[in-house]
Scaffold this motif. Structure first.
Motif, PDB file in Angstrom:
ATOM      1  N   LEU A 150       0.826  -1.208   0.000  1.00  0.00           N
ATOM      2  CA  LEU A 150       0.000   0.000   0.000  1.00  0.00           C
ATOM      3  C   LEU A 150       0.860   1.257   0.000  1.00  0.00           C
ATOM      4  O   LEU A 150       0.569   2.227  -0.719  1.00  0.00           O
ATOM      5  N   ARG A 151       1.912   1.243   0.818  1.00  0.00           N
ATOM      6  CA  ARG A 151       2.789   2.416   0.869  1.00  0.00           C
ATOM      7  C   ARG A 151       3.539   2.603  -0.445  1.00  0.00           C
ATOM      8  O   ARG A 151       3.775   3.738  -0.885  1.00  0.00           O
ATOM      9  N   LEU A 152       3.915   1.500  -1.075  1.00  0.00           N
ATOM     10  CA  LEU A 152       4.579   1.592  -2.369  1.00  0.00           C
ATOM     11  C   LEU A 152       3.629   2.167  -3.427  1.00  0.00           C
ATOM     12  O   LEU A 152       4.036   3.007  -4.239  1.00  0.00           O
ATOM     13  N   ASN A 153       2.374   1.734  -3.389  1.00  0.00           N
ATOM     14  CA  ASN A 153       1.379   2.260  -4.335  1.00  0.00           C
ATOM     15  C   ASN A 153       1.203   3.769  -4.168  1.00  0.00           C
ATOM     16  O   ASN A 153       1.117   4.512  -5.157  1.00  0.00           O
ATOM     17  N   ASP A 154       1.135   4.216  -2.906  1.00  0.00           N
ATOM     18  CA  ASP A 154       0.980   5.649  -2.649  1.00  0.00           C
ATOM     19  C   ASP A 154       2.180   6.434  -3.167  1.00  0.00           C
ATOM     20  O   ASP A 154       2.028   7.525  -3.747  1.00  0.00           O
ATOM     21  N   ALA A 155       3.368   5.893  -2.979  1.00  0.00           N
ATOM     22  CA  ALA A 155       4.581   6.573  -3.439  1.00  0.00           C
ATOM     23  C   ALA A 155       4.613   6.641  -4.966  1.00  0.00           C
ATOM     24  O   ALA A 155       5.036   7.648  -5.545  1.00  0.00           O
ATOM     25  N   GLN A 156       4.169   5.574  -5.617  1.00  0.00           N
ATOM     26  CA  GLN A 156       4.133   5.575  -7.081  1.00  0.00           C
ATOM     27  C   GLN A 156       3.133   6.610  -7.601  1.00  0.00           C
ATOM     28  O   GLN A 156       3.422   7.330  -8.567  1.00  0.00           O
ATOM     29  N   LYS A 157       1.970   6.680  -6.964  1.00  0.00           N
ATOM     30  CA  LYS A 157       0.961   7.660  -7.377  1.00  0.00           C
ATOM     31  C   LYS A 157       1.464   9.089  -7.168  1.00  0.00           C
ATOM     32  O   LYS A 157       1.210   9.981  -7.988  1.00  0.00           O
ATOM     33  N   ALA A 158       2.168   9.302  -6.050  1.00  0.00           N
ATOM     34  CA  ALA A 158       2.686  10.641  -5.760  1.00  0.00           C
ATOM     35  C   ALA A 158       3.677  11.078  -6.832  1.00  0.00           C
ATOM     36  O   ALA A 158       3.661  12.230  -7.291  1.00  0.00           O
ATOM     37  N   LEU A 159       4.531  10.137  -7.263  1.00  0.00           N
ATOM     38  CA  LEU A 159       5.514  10.482  -8.286  1.00  0.00           C
ATOM     39  C   LEU A 159       4.831  10.654  -9.652  1.00  0.00           C
ATOM     40  O   LEU A 159       5.164  11.574 -10.406  1.00  0.00           O
ATOM     41  N   GLU A 160       3.870   9.784  -9.944  1.00  0.00           N
ATOM     42  CA  GLU A 160       3.142   9.906 -11.209  1.00  0.00           C
ATOM     43  C   GLU A 160       2.352  11.217 -11.267  1.00  0.00           C
ATOM     44  O   GLU A 160       2.166  11.802 -12.332  1.00  0.00           O
ATOM     45  N   GLY A 161       1.876  11.683 -10.093  1.00  0.00           N
ATOM     46  CA  GLY A 161       1.116  12.926 -10.031  1.00  0.00           C
ATOM     47  C   GLY A 161       1.942  14.152 -10.378  1.00  0.00           C
ATOM     48  O   GLY A 161       1.382  15.230 -10.636  1.00  0.00           O
ATOM     49  N   LYS A 162       3.254  13.980 -10.400  1.00  0.00           N
ATOM     50  CA  LYS A 162       4.130  15.092 -10.778  1.00  0.00           C
ATOM     51  C   LYS A 162       4.155  15.313 -12.298  1.00  0.00           C
ATOM     52  O   LYS A 162       4.728  16.300 -12.765  1.00  0.00           O
ATOM     53  N   THR A 163       3.538  14.392 -13.029  1.00  0.00           N
ATOM     54  CA  THR A 163       3.481  14.525 -14.488  1.00  0.00           C
ATOM     55  C   THR A 163       2.019  14.598 -14.920  1.00  0.00           C
ATOM     56  O   THR A 163       1.250  13.667 -14.668  1.00  0.00           O
ATOM     57  N   MET A 164       1.643  15.704 -15.566  1.00  0.00           N
ATOM     58  CA  MET A 164       0.294  15.815 -16.129  1.00  0.00           C
ATOM     59  C   MET A 164       0.302  15.146 -17.496  1.00  0.00           C
ATOM     60  O   MET A 164       1.120  15.470 -18.355  1.00  0.00           O
ATOM     61  N   ARG A 165      -0.646  14.202 -17.693  1.00  0.00           N
ATOM     62  CA  ARG A 165      -0.704  13.462 -18.942  1.00  0.00           C
ATOM     63  C   ARG A 165      -2.046  13.686 -19.647  1.00  0.00           C
ATOM     64  O   ARG A 165      -3.066  13.941 -18.993  1.00  0.00           O
ATOM     65  N   ALA A 166      -2.061  13.591 -20.969  1.00  0.00           N
ATOM     66  CA  ALA A 166      -3.282  13.764 -21.747  1.00  0.00           C
ATOM     67  C   ALA A 166      -4.277  12.669 -21.406  1.00  0.00           C
ATOM     68  O   ALA A 166      -3.938  11.483 -21.389  1.00  0.00           O
ATOM     69  N   GLN A 167      -5.516  13.084 -21.145  1.00  0.00           N
ATOM     70  CA  GLN A 167      -6.561  12.128 -20.789  1.00  0.00           C
ATOM     71  C   GLN A 167      -7.305  11.597 -22.012  1.00  0.00           C
ATOM     72  O   GLN A 167      -8.154  10.719 -21.890  1.00  0.00           O
TER      73      GLN A 167
END
Length: 340
Positions: A150-167
């Motif tokens: 769970l903590r790894l998932n949160d860390a991955q999401k936090a890092l991914e959130g630093k990049t805005m991607r086309a939806q």
């Protein structure tokens, strides 16, 4: 009569009487006074128009813009940071998943590595517990692994959130004016992507009273790139959808949305087209030019020319159009009006 031998005074009196009797014949005769010449008054020239029977058509004419009906606003949510790179460029095509804006990762990359380490450690500990065949120890190690995941998932999401991607696939139609080093704001639109295959025309005007007469479903004449097209109104200020967004509500209040029946390839996002929307039409009515109508303190009147005389006539006006004014009372066909 002889005056010889008369006294001097008598002779003087007789001479005076003789002069008077001649009636000023000794003075030059005056010329008879001439009568003033007759001057015919100059007839004033007026610009005249006749009261005619015709059709009164009120229409909205203007320039509409091609806008997409499928639009995605891109924002940063659940993260903070400074901009590292802006990749989105207005009017360029993008695919779903393409990076648009990248933020400085900061400690997020380090935190992710730490969580990956903790996860691997938890997996190793579970493997060791399995060798002992101790059920209690294995139960604890399984829980530790779940927590690490769970903590790894949160860390991955936090890092991914630093990049805005086309939806979605589409065209970038808006990019906020930002540069590397700027601190981002959450829930603020930084990029807009629009689907170029799904679009409509939008026409905005400050004359909201005229736009309120536009009803959904009325036909629209469209001229785009020199070609005649047809469409219909799909939304107008008279039937705006409810919204709590004040900016959107203000736009709805002054905008008409139009679908196009047979769009042409030249109608691309941001291009324009001329539109004509008939809002009201009345046939077989009296029409006068706008210049024939005078208004003063709420009074509507015209100047009617009858022979050489002019008289003011109060009228009741109806539909006002760009081509003339309908008169519902006060005039009849054929009367001559003086234009202002």
């Amino acid at each position: 009569m002889s005056i010889k031998g008369k006294p001097l005074a008598a002779r003087a009196l007789i001479a005076a009487l003789l002069v008077a009797g001649t009636g000023c014949s000794l003075l030059p005769k005056e010329d008879e006074a001439l009568k003033p010449p007759l001057v015919k008054p100059v007839k004033e020239n007026y610009e005249i128009a006749e009261v005619k029977v015709g059709s009164a058509t009120k229409a909205i004419k203007g320039v509409a813009t091609v806008e997409s009906t499928n639009v995605k606003n891109h924002e940063f949510t659940g993260t903070t940071g400074k901009i590292q790179e802006v990749l989105a460029v207005k009017n360029t095509a993008v695919k779903k998943g393409d990076p648009l804006i990248i933020l400085d990762a900061g400690d997020s990359a380090i935190v992710l590595k730490e969580k990956q380490r903790d996860y691997e450690q938890a997996k190793y500990n579970l493997d060791q517990a399995k060798l002992t065949q101790d059920p209690n120890k294995m139960k604890i190690r399984i829980m530790e692994l779940e927590i690490a995941q769970l903590r790894l998932n949160d860390a991955q999401k936090a890092l991914e959130g630093k990049t805005m991607r086309a939806q979605m696939d589409g065209i970038v139609t808006f990019v906020e004016n930002v540069k590397p080093g700027d601190t981002i704001q959450q829930n603020k639109t930084y990029v807009i992507i629009s689907d170029p295959q799904s679009f409509q025309l939008t026409y905005s005007s400050g004359n909201t009273s005229d736009l309120l007469e536009v009803q959904v479903g009325v036909p629209v004449d469209i001229t785009a790139k020199g070609k005649k097209l047809t469409g219909k109104v799909v939304q107008s200020p008279s039937n705006t959808p409810a919204t709590d967004n004040k900016q959107l509500a203000d736009k709805y209040a002054k905008t008409v949305y139009i679908s196009v029946d047979n769009p042409i390839p030249e109608m691309t996002l941001g291009s324009t087209a001329d539109i004509n929307i008939v809002t009201r039409k009345k046939d077989n009515v009296l029409i006068i030019p706008q210049r024939a109508l005078s208004q003063y303190l709420g009074r509507n009147y015209v100047k009617v020319l009858e022979g050489d005389s002019i008289k003011e006539v109060d009228v009741e006006k109806g539909l006002e159009t760009a081509d003339g004014v309908e008169i519902v009372k006060g005039l009849k066909e054929g009367q001559k009006l003086i234009l202002q």
